[in-house]
Design a protein around this motif. Sequence first.
Motif: not given
Length: 92
Positions: A63, A65-66, A69, A76-78, A80, A83-84, A87
């Motif tokens: 990911s 995104n992860v 970040k 970031i939070d749990n 997120f 959801c990733e 997804r």
Amino acid sequence: MLLNDLSVGQVVMSKSGRDKGRLFFVLKIVDDEYVLISDGDLRKLEKPKLKKVKHLIKYKLISENVKSKILGNEKIDNAFLRCELKRLNPMF
């Protein structure tokens, strides 16, 4: 940050222990043997799991995104992470 085909933000599955069969993100590569993993559900970001690399099934799914970040020290939070994971691979 690559070690034995592992990267921060990569999706892995535990193949042993209580969390066997669960998907996680690699949060940090500790050394040659260990990584910190979290899924935002069973293992929250506040208390990631220290896991041996040999006890993980590695997927070629990363990911961005992860990864961006975490490497950029962004918050970031749990939710997120949950959801990733959903997804990226909804069939798990």
